[in-house]
Structure formats: C-alpha cells, structure tokens
Design an enzyme around this catalytic site. Structure first.
Site, PDB file in Angstrom:
ATOM      1  N   LYS A  95      13.683 -53.166 -44.794  1.00 24.10           N
ATOM      2  CA  LYS A  95      13.180 -53.094 -46.167  1.00 24.10           C
ATOM      3  C   LYS A  95      13.720 -54.193 -47.092  1.00 24.10           C
ATOM      4  O   LYS A  95      13.030 -54.616 -48.009  1.00 24.10           O
ATOM      5  CB  LYS A  95      13.509 -51.730 -46.784  1.00 24.10           C
ATOM      6  CG  LYS A  95      12.895 -50.544 -46.070  1.00 24.10           C
ATOM      7  CD  LYS A  95      11.589 -50.159 -46.670  1.00 24.10           C
ATOM      8  CE  LYS A  95      10.866 -48.969 -46.085  1.00 24.10           C
ATOM      9  NZ  LYS A  95      11.346 -48.272 -44.933  1.00 24.10           N
ATOM     10  N   GLU A 117       8.738 -45.891 -55.204  1.00 28.42           N
ATOM     11  CA  GLU A 117       8.826 -44.630 -54.483  1.00 28.42           C
ATOM     12  C   GLU A 117       9.686 -44.850 -53.247  1.00 28.42           C
ATOM     13  O   GLU A 117       9.909 -45.983 -52.828  1.00 28.42           O
ATOM     14  CB  GLU A 117       7.426 -44.187 -54.047  1.00 28.42           C
ATOM     15  CG  GLU A 117       6.888 -44.862 -52.768  1.00 28.42           C
ATOM     16  CD  GLU A 117       6.619 -46.367 -52.903  1.00 28.42           C
ATOM     17  OE1 GLU A 117       6.503 -46.844 -54.063  1.00 28.42           O
ATOM     18  OE2 GLU A 117       6.562 -47.057 -51.878  1.00 28.42           O
ATOM     19  N   SER A 384      13.191 -51.115 -36.367  1.00 31.01           N
ATOM     20  CA  SER A 384      13.106 -51.279 -37.821  1.00 31.01           C
ATOM     21  C   SER A 384      14.353 -50.861 -38.586  1.00 31.01           C
ATOM     22  O   SER A 384      14.622 -51.382 -39.666  1.00 31.01           O
ATOM     23  CB  SER A 384      11.879 -50.546 -38.360  1.00 31.01           C
ATOM     24  OG  SER A 384      11.884 -49.197 -37.956  1.00 31.01           O
TER      25      SER A 384
HETATM   26  C1  LIG Z   1      10.499 -47.262 -44.186  1.00 29.81           C
HETATM   27  C2  LIG Z   1      10.753 -47.357 -42.766  1.00 29.81           C
HETATM   28  C3  LIG Z   1       9.713 -47.392 -41.828  1.00 29.81           C
HETATM   29  C4  LIG Z   1       8.269 -47.217 -42.188  1.00 29.81           C
HETATM   30  O1  LIG Z   1       7.730 -48.129 -43.082  1.00 29.81           O
HETATM   31  P1  LIG Z   1       6.740 -49.265 -42.613  1.00 29.81           P
HETATM   32  O2  LIG Z   1       6.227 -49.807 -43.888  1.00 29.81           O
HETATM   33  O3  LIG Z   1       5.677 -48.602 -41.791  1.00 29.81           O
HETATM   34  O4  LIG Z   1       7.515 -50.228 -41.823  1.00 29.81           O
HETATM   35  C5  LIG Z   1      10.029 -47.570 -40.507  1.00 29.81           C
HETATM   36  N1  LIG Z   1      11.312 -47.659 -40.105  1.00 29.81           N
HETATM   37  C6  LIG Z   1      12.337 -47.600 -40.964  1.00 29.81           C
HETATM   38  C7  LIG Z   1      13.727 -47.704 -40.448  1.00 29.81           C
HETATM   39  C8  LIG Z   1      12.097 -47.454 -42.317  1.00 29.81           C
HETATM   40  O5  LIG Z   1      13.121 -47.412 -43.171  1.00 29.81           O
END
Ligand SMILES: *Cc1c(COP(=O)(O)O)cnc(C)c1O
Length: 403
Positions: A95, A117, A384
């Site tokens: 993020k 949000e 992610s």
């Molecule tokens: C917020 C988040 C997601 C999902 O958001 P995307 O916009 O689909 O990437 C996925 N993995 C993690 C670790 C997150 O914090």
C-alpha cells in the site's frame, strides 16, 4: 515504435473498454478534474519522479526482493515458485507504493488533509504513515467489524496521529467504510483530498494507483531475469480492489506469453454473502463512482460479501481487471477460506514467511497451479503483505492442531 498497453490505457475519460469512467455527484466533478490535471502534470515532472524515488529507496525499503520459495516448490513438486516480497515494505504491505505518491500529490496541490477508507487497516496505516512523513492531517474511515478484527492496525493508525472514524451502517466492513469516507470528503473538498486505497473509484484513481503500484512489476522484470535468465511463465496476485494485482501485472501485460492470474476469494461457498469473487460471479454495474463488474443482491444493490482476508472482501473490482478479463488477457483463479489458511501455515512453516491472509489466497492458488505444471515452468506470486495483523484471528479460529 510499438506503443505499450500502459501508455494507451485507459482512454482520456478513464475508460478501460466499457469499464471505468467517473460517476460522481456534481460537487465532486471539479475536485476530481483538478486531481486528474495535477496528476497528468506532476507525473512528468522530474522533481516528482526524484522525490518518489528518494522516499522509496531511503524510507520505504525498495526495491523489495524476489525470493525463490525453495521448500514450497519442493512440497508442490511442480513449477518453481518465486515470491515478490511486498511484505518487506515499511508498514508491511504494498500500500505504501501508492500512499507515498498520493500524499506527495496532495501536498503539491496544497491540501492540508488526506481522507480514506480502509478494510484490513493496511491502507489506513500506510496513509497515516505517509501523512506523518509529509506533515499532513489524516482521517480514516473503517467498518466497525474490521475495527474489532484488525485491532492492531487501528492502534497503529492512532499512534501515527490519524483520526479513525467507524462506519456503523450495513455490514460494517469495507464497502460501508468507502460510503462513509465519501460522505465526509464531500463536506471538505476545499481543504482535503480523497486518497483511494486501490485501483477503484472514479477516474483518475484506477489509472493513478495502477501507475504508482506498477513499480512492483518494473522491478520484478529485472529481478526475475537475474534468477532465471527469462521472464516468469505465470504471474499470480490476489484481487480485492485489485491494486497489488494491477501493479505486478502492469509491465507484463505486453508480454503475451505470460499468463496473468488474479485470485478471488471464494470464502465459504457459492451463495451470495459467502464469498467476494466479483469477477467470477458478478455482473456489470456502477458503484462508488465507476462502472465495473459488481456483485449484486436480488434488488441490484451491492451484495453482502465475505472473505477471511479483510482487505479483499469488496463487492466490486477495479475496472481494468474487468476489462483485462473481458479481452482474455488475464485469468481468474479462486481460493476458499480453508485453502488460504492452509497456505498461510504452509508458507510460514516451509519458508519462514507469515503472509497476510489476503496474500495467502495468491499463494494457495500458486500451489494448486504449480502441481499441474512441469518443473521447468515458473510462477511469480505477489506476496502483497505480511501476516502479523492476522495471527490472533488465525490462531483463535483455525488452531494449529486442526491442520
Ligand atoms: C489491501 C490489501 C490487499 C487487497 O487490495 P488490492 O487493492 O486488491 O491489492 C491485498 N493484500 C494486502 C496485504 C493488503 O493489505
């Protein structure tokens, strides 16, 4: 010269095929137009590019490495699995890639405050971090249910100086948090800017967030060559709104031999309310200011959704994902809550990496795919985020001995 996909998509009105666009109340038209114009200008500004490079390298921890998951690969006995380590970003997820950039843009435009949000709290923490670093106020809207579940992130946001406002209507999760944040933003458009947490919302956000997140695939292309002397055969990421997936897909879209998989949460089952597999079960519809694929209830309203990954339980999806699926460039993979939990424990115990429950969906699908492929094929999974935020929830609800 061959023009690349990224340069030509979306069109100037923010359309990816028929998806995207901007469906907003008249009071928001000018603010969003201003954001679009400021972004078009700033993205070519050498100073902005330098500032962003500087914070990414000296503050955020980029480039993040690509790790070969040696033991997981052996366990699956098929294709080689590699991980793009977004869990190693400052604040623990991808993020910050767009939050740092959005806050530089906010500052450049003269705003004093950022509003957003958050689902799992990761976007809220990342934005609160960026706001602290650049000296702006920060207001975060979060569903009451998520506030309870993702308690450590709420504490983090408060410590970082952000104001956390609970969304108390409806299911009290991500969709309601977006409603609440928009309502608040409408009353303070002159002093604040909305910083959307994914590749969703009205134009220019899906494009802007994709561009900021595309650093992951830009780095990955070079890093993967270092490992394998060729590009990956498959790239996999989980999809909530779709920002980590768009970011890791971006620079691979023109490489037509590479299979791109977005993994959706199948949750507990196929019925409405049991999953958030929007691309698989949804239909075209407008929500939160953009046209995309959406999960609807019997009345055509956004359907209730479920996933153990709090950051991926959203009844719509980034318009670019709807488009890429429609033209056949990407494929959709599915992963249930149970499969995600198994992958969560496997990655922890085989590789020493505790993944976020959201990322565990991508890992689970990669494990299934790897088993069907020969050993000379490769898979790049976008990890992610890290799972520290999820450990209490997992251990209480899915105790170790059950595995
Ligand atoms: C917020 C988040 C997601 C999902 O958001 P995307 O916009 O689909 O990437 C996925 N993995 C993690 C670790 C997150 O914090």
């Amino acid at each position: 010269m061959m023009s690349s996909y990224l340069e030509n998509t979306p069109d100037k009105n923010g359309y990816f095929g028929k998806f995207g666009g901007s469906f907003i109340p008249p009071v928001l038209e000018k603010p969003f137009e201003d954001i679009k114009n400021a972004y078009e200008k700033i993205k070519k500004d050498p100073q902005f590019i330098e500032d962003l490079k500087y914070v990414r390298k000296h503050y955020q921890g980029r480039p993040t490495p690509i790790s070969f998951a040696k033991n997981l690969t052996q366990h699956c006995a098929g294709a080689k699995i590699y991980l793009k380590r977004e869990d190693l970003n400052h604040t623990g997820a991808h993020k910050l890639n767009h939050c740092m950039a959005e806050v530089i843009l906010a500052k450049h435009m003269g705003f004093k405050k950022v509003i957003a949000e958050t689902g799992a709290g990761q976007h809220g923490v990342a934005l609160a971090t960026a706001a602290a670093y650049f000296g702006l106020e920060c207001e975060i809207h979060m569903g009451e249910v998520d506030i309870k579940k993702e308690h450590p992130n709420v504490t983090r946001m408060k410590i970082l100086g952000a104001k956390v406002i609970p969304a108390t209507h409806g299911l009290k999760t991500l969709k309601e948090a977006v409603d609440s944040a928009f309502e608040s933003y409408i009353n303070q458009v002159d002093t604040a800017i909305y910083c959307i947490g994914s590749v969703v919302g009205p134009h220019p956000f899906p494009m802007m967030v994709r561009d900021f997140q595309s650093i992951m695939s830009l780095e990955a292309k070079e890093q993967f060559l270092e490992h394998e002397k060729k590009l990956p055969d498959n790239v996999i990421a989980c999809i909530g709104g779709g920002s980590n997936a768009m970011g890791i897909f971006a620079h691979f879209i023109d490489e037509e031999d590479i299979e791109l998989y977005g993994v959706e949460p199948m949750g507990k089952g196929e019925n409405i309310g049991e999953h958030s597999a929007t691309l698989s079960y949804g239909e075209e519809g407008i929500m939160h200011g953009f046209n995309s694929i959406m999960l609807k209830d019997a009345k055509g309203e956004p359907a209730p959704v479920h996933s153990i990954g709090s950051g991926i339980d959203y009844p719509s999806v980034g318009p670019e994902h709807a488009y890429l699926k429609e033209i056949g460039r990407t494929k959709v993979g599915l992963c249930t809550d149970e499969e995600a939990i198994t992958a969560f424990y496997k990655l922890s115990q085989l590789e020493g990496i505790i993944p976020a429950l959201e990322s565990a969906h991508a890992v689970a699908f990669a494990m299934k795919l790897a088993k069907t492929l020969p050993k000379d094929k490769t898979i790049l999974v976008n990890l992610s985020g890290r799972g520290d935020k999820d450990i209490d929830f997992v251990i209480e609800n899915y105790p170790l001995e059950k595995l």
